[in-house]
Design a protein around this motif. Structure first.
Motif, PDB file in Angstrom:
ATOM      1  N   SER A   1      -7.016   3.195  -3.426  1.00 41.00           N
ATOM      2  CA  SER A   1      -5.877   2.604  -2.730  1.00 41.00           C
ATOM      3  C   SER A   1      -5.299   1.478  -3.567  1.00 41.00           C
ATOM      4  CB  SER A   1      -6.296   2.070  -1.355  1.00 41.00           C
ATOM      5  OG  SER A   1      -6.765   3.120  -0.533  1.00 41.00           O
ATOM      6  N   LEU A   2      -4.011   1.583  -3.855  1.00 43.29           N
ATOM      7  CA  LEU A   2      -3.283   0.525  -4.547  1.00 43.29           C
ATOM      8  C   LEU A   2      -2.588  -0.339  -3.510  1.00 43.29           C
ATOM      9  CD1 LEU A   2      -1.615   2.608  -7.415  1.00 43.29           C
ATOM     10  CD2 LEU A   2      -3.893   1.579  -7.364  1.00 43.29           C
ATOM     11  N   MET A   3      -2.748  -1.657  -3.631  1.00 44.55           N
ATOM     12  CA  MET A   3      -2.178  -2.600  -2.672  1.00 44.55           C
ATOM     13  C   MET A   3      -1.079  -3.411  -3.354  1.00 44.55           C
ATOM     14  SD  MET A   3      -4.164  -1.713  -0.235  1.00 44.55           S
ATOM     15  CE  MET A   3      -3.679  -2.893   1.018  1.00 44.55           C
ATOM     16  N   LEU A   4       0.136  -3.346  -2.804  1.00 46.52           N
ATOM     17  CA  LEU A   4       1.241  -4.133  -3.341  1.00 46.52           C
ATOM     18  C   LEU A   4       1.027  -5.603  -3.023  1.00 46.52           C
ATOM     19  CD1 LEU A   4       4.357  -1.941  -2.433  1.00 46.52           C
ATOM     20  CD2 LEU A   4       3.235  -2.157  -4.655  1.00 46.52           C
ATOM     21  N   ARG A   5       1.362  -6.453  -3.970  1.00 46.26           N
ATOM     22  CA  ARG A   5       1.237  -7.894  -3.734  1.00 46.26           C
ATOM     23  C   ARG A   5       2.262  -8.371  -2.706  1.00 46.26           C
ATOM     24  NH1 ARG A   5      -2.030  -9.839  -7.884  1.00 46.26           N
ATOM     25  NH2 ARG A   5      -2.127  -8.470  -9.721  1.00 46.26           N
ATOM     26  N   GLU A   6       3.456  -7.779  -2.709  1.00 45.55           N
ATOM     27  CA  GLU A   6       4.488  -8.091  -1.723  1.00 45.55           C
ATOM     28  C   GLU A   6       4.811  -6.803  -0.967  1.00 45.55           C
ATOM     29  OE1 GLU A   6       5.916 -10.874  -0.833  1.00 45.55           O
ATOM     30  OE2 GLU A   6       4.924 -12.163  -2.318  1.00 45.55           O
ATOM     31  N   PRO A   7       4.676  -6.779   0.359  1.00 46.39           N
ATOM     32  CA  PRO A   7       4.949  -5.533   1.101  1.00 46.39           C
ATOM     33  C   PRO A   7       6.409  -5.127   0.994  1.00 46.39           C
ATOM     34  CG  PRO A   7       4.648  -7.391   2.613  1.00 46.39           C
ATOM     35  CD  PRO A   7       4.296  -7.894   1.254  1.00 46.39           C
ATOM     36  N   ASP A   8       6.645  -3.851   0.658  1.00 45.59           N
ATOM     37  CA  ASP A   8       7.998  -3.334   0.498  1.00 45.59           C
ATOM     38  C   ASP A   8       7.926  -1.803   0.595  1.00 45.59           C
ATOM     39  OD1 ASP A   8      10.564  -2.631  -0.173  1.00 45.59           O
ATOM     40  OD2 ASP A   8      10.733  -4.042  -1.842  1.00 45.59           O
ATOM     41  N   PHE A   9       8.589  -1.224   1.601  1.00 47.12           N
ATOM     42  CA  PHE A   9       8.564   0.223   1.777  1.00 47.12           C
ATOM     43  C   PHE A   9       9.207   0.930   0.589  1.00 47.12           C
ATOM     44  CE2 PHE A   9       7.964  -0.952   6.265  1.00 47.12           C
ATOM     45  CZ  PHE A   9       6.941  -0.072   6.609  1.00 47.12           C
ATOM     46  N   THR A  10      10.328   0.406   0.109  1.00 43.85           N
ATOM     47  CA  THR A  10      11.025   1.038  -1.008  1.00 43.85           C
ATOM     48  C   THR A  10      10.159   1.046  -2.255  1.00 43.85           C
ATOM     49  OG1 THR A  10      13.145   0.326  -0.093  1.00 43.85           O
ATOM     50  CG2 THR A  10      13.121   0.990  -2.408  1.00 43.85           C
ATOM     51  N   LEU A  11       9.548  -0.089  -2.554  1.00 42.10           N
ATOM     52  CA  LEU A  11       8.712  -0.180  -3.745  1.00 42.10           C
ATOM     53  C   LEU A  11       7.478   0.705  -3.626  1.00 42.10           C
ATOM     54  CD1 LEU A  11       8.342  -1.493  -6.487  1.00 42.10           C
ATOM     55  CD2 LEU A  11       7.207  -3.418  -5.360  1.00 42.10           C
ATOM     56  N   ALA A  12       6.886   0.792  -2.435  1.00 43.15           N
ATOM     57  CA  ALA A  12       5.715   1.651  -2.250  1.00 43.15           C
ATOM     58  C   ALA A  12       6.070   3.114  -2.495  1.00 43.15           C
ATOM     59  CB  ALA A  12       5.151   1.459  -0.846  1.00 43.15           C
TER      60      ALA A  12
ATOM     61  N   ALA B   1       2.409   7.041  -0.130  1.00 41.39           N
ATOM     62  CA  ALA B   1       2.563   5.700   0.439  1.00 41.39           C
ATOM     63  C   ALA B   1       2.253   5.759   1.931  1.00 41.39           C
ATOM     64  CB  ALA B   1       3.977   5.181   0.207  1.00 41.39           C
ATOM     65  N   THR B   2       1.205   5.054   2.349  1.00 44.37           N
ATOM     66  CA  THR B   2       0.810   5.068   3.753  1.00 44.37           C
ATOM     67  C   THR B   2       1.539   4.028   4.582  1.00 44.37           C
ATOM     68  OG1 THR B   2      -1.042   3.581   3.265  1.00 44.37           O
ATOM     69  CG2 THR B   2      -1.466   5.946   3.157  1.00 44.37           C
ATOM     70  N   ASP B   3       1.930   2.917   3.967  1.00 48.93           N
ATOM     71  CA  ASP B   3       2.709   1.892   4.655  1.00 48.93           C
ATOM     72  C   ASP B   3       3.459   1.090   3.607  1.00 48.93           C
ATOM     73  OD1 ASP B   3       0.765   0.129   3.615  1.00 48.93           O
ATOM     74  OD2 ASP B   3      -0.436   0.279   5.433  1.00 48.93           O
ATOM     75  N   SER B   4       3.926  -0.092   3.993  1.00 51.56           N
ATOM     76  CA  SER B   4       4.720  -0.906   3.070  1.00 51.56           C
ATOM     77  C   SER B   4       3.901  -1.586   1.995  1.00 51.56           C
ATOM     78  CB  SER B   4       5.491  -1.974   3.855  1.00 51.56           C
ATOM     79  OG  SER B   4       4.591  -2.862   4.504  1.00 51.56           O
ATOM     80  N   ARG B   5       2.580  -1.487   2.045  1.00 50.45           N
ATOM     81  CA  ARG B   5       1.740  -2.163   1.064  1.00 50.45           C
ATOM     82  C   ARG B   5       0.760  -1.232   0.348  1.00 50.45           C
ATOM     83  NH1 ARG B   5       0.242  -7.567   0.278  1.00 50.45           N
ATOM     84  NH2 ARG B   5       1.345  -8.220   2.157  1.00 50.45           N
ATOM     85  N   GLN B   6       0.324  -0.157   0.975  1.00 46.05           N
ATOM     86  CA  GLN B   6      -0.767   0.658   0.454  1.00 46.05           C
ATOM     87  C   GLN B   6      -0.259   2.002  -0.066  1.00 46.05           C
ATOM     88  OE1 GLN B   6      -4.105   0.952   3.076  1.00 46.05           O
ATOM     89  NE2 GLN B   6      -5.001   2.693   2.006  1.00 46.05           N
ATOM     90  N   ILE B   7      -0.730   2.384  -1.265  1.00 41.64           N
ATOM     91  CA  ILE B   7      -0.486   3.694  -1.861  1.00 41.64           C
ATOM     92  C   ILE B   7      -1.837   4.319  -2.168  1.00 41.64           C
ATOM     93  CG2 ILE B   7       0.585   4.974  -3.747  1.00 41.64           C
ATOM     94  CD1 ILE B   7       1.726   1.470  -3.297  1.00 41.64           C
TER      95      ILE B   7
END
Length: 388
Positions: A210-221, A239-245
């Protein structure tokens, strides 16, 4: 030949019918082109490694309690009883029994030892530790940390620390005539801890990373997941949500998990930072991104200052009279009001236009904070306003 003459005649006729364009129109076209170029240049590409972390791969905080010895009379005083108790316990483990109540030693200080256990740390790895006094010691300069076990949140000891301290300050003087530079009650022991327990995770046993975005963003995920799928030519990321891939390791069929992670981290994606304005009311600091846009808004600013001064007039009685001294207050009121200054921002105005207008009005940084909050409340600021 006849075809060439006909084309030349039509071109000359067209040039006679077309009038020269005004200079303003040409300038407008140039500005439009430059604006498009700026919009293209504002697109920012970043590597995946700079915007994500891997779930489960992180540092772990360690803490321990110990004593520092060898101080030059700058240790804990008799009021700190746990220092002498710790010293007595340490001496008892070495076969020497002493009574804590009879100990009067000023070259010992009780300390907390903290360290950060990095990811994939193996036994034998060296760590830097920070030593902080918890008693009434004046300075830890010249002290030596005795062997201290460093524990994790689960209560298990993962490292042991010992060694001489390096302190970036000093305290000198006697009584009230003292001088202190920096903070002498905190020191460091470079590579003073040794890892004793393996706390790393086995990536080979994982089926999903699981990759976690430092800043939550649906577009970036979604963009990161698309870039990974395009790189491996199959659907392995989602992409499962705005932070996790999540990445399916079995579907990726990679030879090694570290190689797959390195390949993913080297990918470049388009990054669209959020429009955000950071305000610090304590210092008056304002940080705004260049992509912050403003709606049509008018700002009217004026200042009113009222100064009230009270002067006490004392009246003395005549000599040898029975009069009394009287005090009469005299109040002076002054009110000054500066002329109202205003600016108007049109649709699509950016930060530079706002700052230029506010500086032309002579507004201070603290007043800009209140103005930006008012613009946000009026719906004229299309950005996230964060006050720290």
């Amino acid at each position: 030949m006849a075809l060439r003459i006909l084309i030349a005649m039509r071109v000359q006729a067209y040039q006679r019918r077309v009038r020269p364009r005004p200079a303003g129109l040409c300038l407008g076209v140039l500005l439009l082109v430059s604006g498009v170029g700026f919009a293209r240049d504002s697109i920012r590409q970043v590597l995946v490694r700079d915007i994500i972390t891997i779930s489960g791969v992180r540092d772990n905080q360690l803490v321990g309690y110990g004593i520092v010895v060898g101080l030059n009379g700058t240790g804990d005083r008799s009021q700190t009883q746990f220092t002498t108790q710790t010293l007595a316990n340490a001496m008892r483990r070495m076969g020497v029994v002493i009574t804590p109540a009879t100990v009067r030693i000023t070259n010992v200080a009780a300390v907390f030892v903290t360290a950060s256990l990095p990811e994939f740390a193996r036994p034998g790895m060296k760590l830097d530790v920070t030593v902080s006094s918890i008693g009434d010691a004046k300075s830890l300069e010249g002290g030596v940390l005795l062997l201290t076990a460093l524990q994790g949140p689960d209560g298990q000891a993962y490292a042991s620390a010992q060694g001489p301290l390096t302190v970036g300050g000093y305290s000198a003087g006697v009584g009230g005539n003292t001088k202190t530079v920096n903070h002498p009650n905190v020191g460091r022991v470079p590579e003073g801890a040794v890892v004793e327990r393996d706390a790393s995770i086995d990536l080979g046993r994982l089926s999903t990373i699981s990759l976690m975005l430092r800043e939550p963003d649906f577009t970036l995920a979604c963009d990161v997941a698309s870039a990974i799928n395009q790189e491996f030519q199959r659907e392995i990321a989602r992409a499962t949500d705005s932070r996790q891939i999540d990445i399916n390791l079995r579907a990726a069929a990679a030879d090694s998990v570290p190689g797959l992670i390195a390949r993913v981290e080297a990918l470049a994606v388009v990054y669209h930072p959020k429009a955000r304005v950071i305000l610090n009311e304590r210092t008056g600091t304002i940080v705004m991104g260049g992509d912050v846009k403003l709606s049509p808004v008018s700002v009217i600013h004026g200042s009113l200052s009222i100064e009230i001064t009270t002067t006490l007039n004392v009246t003395q009685p005549l000599p040898y009279s029975r009069g009394t001294t009287t005090t009469t207050p005299e109040v002076d009121l002054r009110a000054q009001e500066a002329p109202t200054r205003s600016i108007r921002l049109h649709e699509g105005a950016d930060v530079e236009e706002l700052i230029t207008g506010l500086h032309a009005m002579g507004v201070s940084s603290r007043e800009v904070v209140a103005i930006l909050q008012a613009i946000k409340a009026a719906g004229g600021l299309a950005a996230e306003l964060e006050v720290i």
